[in-house]
Every structure is written in C-alpha cells, then in structure tokens.
Enzyme design. Structure first.
Site, short mmCIF file in Angstrom:
data_model
loop_
_atom_site.label_atom_id
_atom_site.label_comp_id
_atom_site.label_asym_id
_atom_site.label_seq_id
_atom_site.Cartn_x
_atom_site.Cartn_y
_atom_site.Cartn_z
N CYS A 279 0.82 -1.22 0.00
CA CYS A 279 0.00 0.00 0.00
C CYS A 279 0.85 1.27 0.00
CB CYS A 279 -0.93 0.01 1.20
SG CYS A 279 -2.07 -1.37 1.21
N HIS B 33 -2.78 7.02 4.19
CA HIS B 33 -3.32 5.82 3.54
C HIS B 33 -4.61 5.42 4.25
CE1 HIS B 33 -3.90 1.95 1.89
NE2 HIS B 33 -3.45 1.28 2.93
N ASN C 78 -10.13 0.30 1.43
CA ASN C 78 -8.67 0.34 1.25
C ASN C 78 -8.36 0.07 -0.22
OD1 ASN C 78 -5.92 -0.10 1.15
ND2 ASN C 78 -5.85 -1.41 2.96
N1 COA Z 1 -17.76 -9.08 10.14
C1 COA Z 1 -18.08 -9.54 11.36
N2 COA Z 1 -17.20 -10.07 12.23
C2 COA Z 1 -15.92 -10.10 11.84
C3 COA Z 1 -15.50 -9.64 10.58
C4 COA Z 1 -16.48 -9.11 9.72
N3 COA Z 1 -16.18 -8.63 8.50
N4 COA Z 1 -14.16 -9.80 10.48
C5 COA Z 1 -13.75 -10.34 11.62
N5 COA Z 1 -14.82 -10.54 12.45
C6 COA Z 1 -14.84 -11.09 13.79
C7 COA Z 1 -13.67 -12.01 14.08
O1 COA Z 1 -13.95 -13.32 13.61
C8 COA Z 1 -13.58 -11.95 15.58
O2 COA Z 1 -14.57 -12.79 16.12
P1 COA Z 1 -14.25 -13.67 17.46
O3 COA Z 1 -13.98 -12.63 18.54
O4 COA Z 1 -15.51 -14.42 17.67
O5 COA Z 1 -13.07 -14.50 17.13
C9 COA Z 1 -14.00 -10.51 15.89
O6 COA Z 1 -14.69 -10.04 14.74
C10 COA Z 1 -12.84 -9.59 16.18
O7 COA Z 1 -11.86 -9.83 15.17
P2 COA Z 1 -10.54 -9.01 15.13
O8 COA Z 1 -9.70 -9.50 14.00
O9 COA Z 1 -9.95 -8.96 16.51
O10 COA Z 1 -11.11 -7.56 14.77
P3 COA Z 1 -10.34 -6.21 14.69
O11 COA Z 1 -10.99 -5.24 15.56
O12 COA Z 1 -8.86 -6.38 14.81
O13 COA Z 1 -10.64 -5.76 13.21
C11 COA Z 1 -9.51 -5.62 11.12
C12 COA Z 1 -10.18 -6.53 12.13
C13 COA Z 1 -9.00 -6.45 9.97
C14 COA Z 1 -10.55 -4.62 10.62
C15 COA Z 1 -8.33 -4.86 11.80
O14 COA Z 1 -7.53 -5.77 12.49
C16 COA Z 1 -7.48 -4.10 10.84
O15 COA Z 1 -7.93 -3.15 10.23
N6 COA Z 1 -6.19 -4.47 10.74
C17 COA Z 1 -5.22 -3.79 9.92
C18 COA Z 1 -5.58 -3.94 8.50
C19 COA Z 1 -4.62 -3.24 7.62
O16 COA Z 1 -4.06 -2.28 8.01
N7 COA Z 1 -4.51 -3.78 6.44
C20 COA Z 1 -3.79 -3.25 5.38
C21 COA Z 1 -2.56 -2.58 5.71
S1 COA Z 1 -2.22 -1.55 4.38
#
Ligand code: COA
Length: 333
Positions: A115, A255, A285
């Site tokens: 990214c 970003h 994104n």
């Molecule tokens: N809808 C509903 N539930 C979801 C979901 C969705 N789309 N995606 C994940 N979950 C659930 C998970 O399964 C988890 O459930 P559990 O507690 O029963 O296991 C719960 O939500 C929490 O998941 P978690 O991964 O801890 O959520 P989070 O708050 O970390 O959010 C992201 C997930 C991916 C949005 C976040 O981690 C993120 O943005 N990370 C960085 C991404 C990034 O920067 N990417 C590109 C870099 S350029």
C-alpha cells in the site's frame, strides 16, 4: 538539485458500488460491524468488460491530472505506477497507460511496495527530477484489489476496493513542492500481509468479477499495531527532518486502511482529526491508490492552498511505510 512540485491531481474509481449491506449477502458480516471496526460504508468494484482495468482507471485519472496541470501527454518524461494488482504480469501498467494516453516520450515502469506503492513511486520521480534527469512525471497508484480479494474471508474482503489516483510532477522554479520523502521496509514481517495461492469461487453477486489465481491473506490484529507504530514514527521523522511541528500541518492525507488506524495515528502525532482527510467510508482500502485519490479529492474540494504544509503518510505489505512533506503550490480556483 531541483525541487519537484505537484502541478495536477486526478482520480477515477469504478462505477459499481458494493455497500456493506451487499456484503452481508456474501459473507457472515454486518454493516454495523464493518462501520464500527473499519469506518468503511461502501467500496468501488471494477467490472469485467467495462473498461475498468487498473490501466484504464489509471489512464482516465492521468488525463484529468494532465488537464489540471495543462501538460500534454507528449511532454512527459516518466510514468511510474505503484501497484500490487497489475492487469498482467507484464508489460507494466505504466506502459499500458503510456499507450492509452499517447505519452510517447516517457519512460514507463511499475513498482511494487504494498500500500506504500504511491509514496515509493513519488520518491523515485522526485529524485529523478532533483538530479535533472526528468522534467515532468506522472506518478500513479492504481489497483484492482477486488481481483485478489478472498470473497470467502470476511476479515479481509470487506476492507478492499478498486481505483486509481495520479499526480503530475514538474521541476519547481521556487522552493515549493515536495520538501522530503522518508521510506522504510521490514521484510521480516512479510507474512502479516501477502498473496496466497488459490482461487476461491467468487460469489454470484460478483458474477462479472474476474478472479486471479491468488488472493490476499492477512493477520489483521498484528498488522494494525505495526501500522500505527510505523505510521506515527515515519510521520514524526518527516516533520522533524523539516523542523516542523504538528501545528504547522494544514492537512494530513494518510493511507486509508482503517479509520481506527488513522485516528490512532492522529492521536500519536497530536493532530486533530479535523486536519486529517478521510474518504475510507466511500472507497475502503485501495492500497497504492488511496493517497492520490484522497489528495485529488481534497484538492478539488478546495482544502489545499498555496503555502499549505501537507503530510502524506502510508503503510502496507512488505512491510513498507513512508511519509512525504509537501509545501503546496497549486491553486486550481
Ligand atoms: N464481520 C463480522 N465479524 C468479523 C469480521 C467481519 N467482517 N471480520 C472479523 N470478524 C470477527 C472475528 O472473527 C472476531 O470474532 P471472534 O472474537 O468471535 O473471534 C471478531 O470479529 C474480532 O476480530 P478481530 O480480528 O480482533 O477484529 P479487529 O478489531 O482487529 O478488526 C480488522 C479486524 C481487519 C478490521 C483490523 O484488524 C485491521 O484493520 N487491521 C489492519 C488492516 C490493515 O491495516 N490492512 C492493510 C494494511 S495496508
């Protein structure tokens, strides 16, 4: 040494809007979860056969940027595209753009830096201008992340979107323009975000979607923490390098990966969210395309005035990160 300045901006996104409610029919998710955890409400998805390849979006955005810059395509010396989703393994998206806009005098190539691709490309063009080997360059971020999304993985597919953004760079005749760019990488953490073998069947709602034989895999939690740390560190480094403090910044264009990452960055570098441009709710994104799309929208909305100090800051797969400080010099009104 010459300074490089931005003299035009442009962006193009596909027509099709995929909302969070649409995604509820594809994976086990909800509008409420996606909005609360990411800030995304909808994203644009390129359609097969609709002239929405990465190079089509990039060429269209390039023509808008060139029109703003009052530069004709044959004046360009250089075209660099930052992308992780090129339309073909080769030739480069940059060459397909060159062909489409008739920029016959340019050298054209792509770079891959997750990214952070746009800021890496900007840095290469900035350096080419600095040493005098280039006078006018197109710097592009162009992606079709929908083509590498795993539409069975709710933790990643809800985040991604397609689009392209462009800046025209020119040799500056004064002290305005890109003041400095700072880049970083950490290949030890590549497994936090990478492309995986395989091709899950796209769902029917995306029947015109063209998949690729690999898709995106991510460890969101760990990546989130790395993102906040590296974004804040590189932003601080860029400000310190230019003897600037947070209060000198008119606008941060980060970003657009997750609104919570952006808010955490703003807090860490003590910049209020009113000074941070976000459009993640509309596009999700878009990887390399997110900063130039956001910069173009901020510019066309009249948020940037000559003399303003702008901070561009990014983070992505690799890991990679970067920040540029720009003294704005373009007045389109
Ligand atoms: N809808 C509903 N539930 C979801 C979901 C969705 N789309 N995606 C994940 N979950 C659930 C998970 O399964 C988890 O459930 P559990 O507690 O029963 O296991 C719960 O939500 C929490 O998941 P978690 O991964 O801890 O959520 P989070 O708050 O970390 O959010 C992201 C997930 C991916 C949005 C976040 O981690 C993120 O943005 N990370 C960085 C991404 C990034 O920067 N990417 C590109 C870099 S350029």
């Amino acid at each position: 040494m010459f300074r490089a300045r931005i003299i035009g901006t442009g962006s193009t996104t596909p027509k099709r809007i995929l909302t969070n409610v649409d995604l509820e029919k594809i994976v086990d998710t909800s509008d409420e979860w996606i909005t609360r955890r990411t800030g995304i409400k909808e994203r644009r998805i390129a359609q097969k056969g609709a002239g929405e390849n990465a190079f089509d979006l990039a060429a269209d955005a390039s023509l808008k940027a060139l029109e703003m810059a009052k530069v004709s395509p044959d004046e360009l010396d250089l075209i660099i595209v930052g992308t992780i989703t090129p339309d073909r393994q080769f030739p480069a998206v940059a060459c397909l753009v060159q062909n489409k806009i008739n920029a016959d005098n340019a050298n054209a190539f792509d770079i891959s830096a997750g990214c952070s691709g746009f800021l890496y490309a900007l840095s290469i063009a900035e350096n080419a201008i600095a040493v005098g080997s280039c006078k006018k360059a197109l710097v592009i971020g162009a992606e079709r992340l929908s083509s590498v999304a795993n539409w069975q993985d709710r933790s990643t597919c809800v985040l991604l979107g397609d689009g392209a953004g462009v800046v025209v760079l020119s040799q500056a005749d004064d002290d305005n323009g890109i003041l400095s760019t700072h880049l970083g990488s950490d290949g030890r953490c590549w497994e936090l975000l990478y492309s995986e073998e395989g091709n899950p069947d796209p769902p029917k709602i995306l029947d015109a979607f063209e998949g690729k034989p690999y898709y995106l895999a991510m460890e969101g939690n760990k990546l989130f923490k790395k993102a906040v740390r590296h974004l804040a560190d590189v932003a601080t480094k860029a400000l310190e390098h230019n003897n600037l403090s947070a209060s000198d910044i008119k606008l941060v264009v980060p970003h657009q990966a997750n609104i919570r990452i952006i808010q955490a960055l703003a807090e860490k570098i003590s910049i209020p969210m009113e000074k941070v441009y976000t459009n993640i709710h509309k596009y999700g994104n878009t990887s390399s395309a997110s900063i130039p799309i956001a910069l173009d929208e901020a510019n066309r909305e009249g948020l940037l005035k000559p003399g303003d100090i702008i901070l561009l800051v990014t983070f992505g797969a690799g890991l990679t990160w970067g920040a540029s400080v720009v003294r704005w010099s373009l007045d389109i009104f």
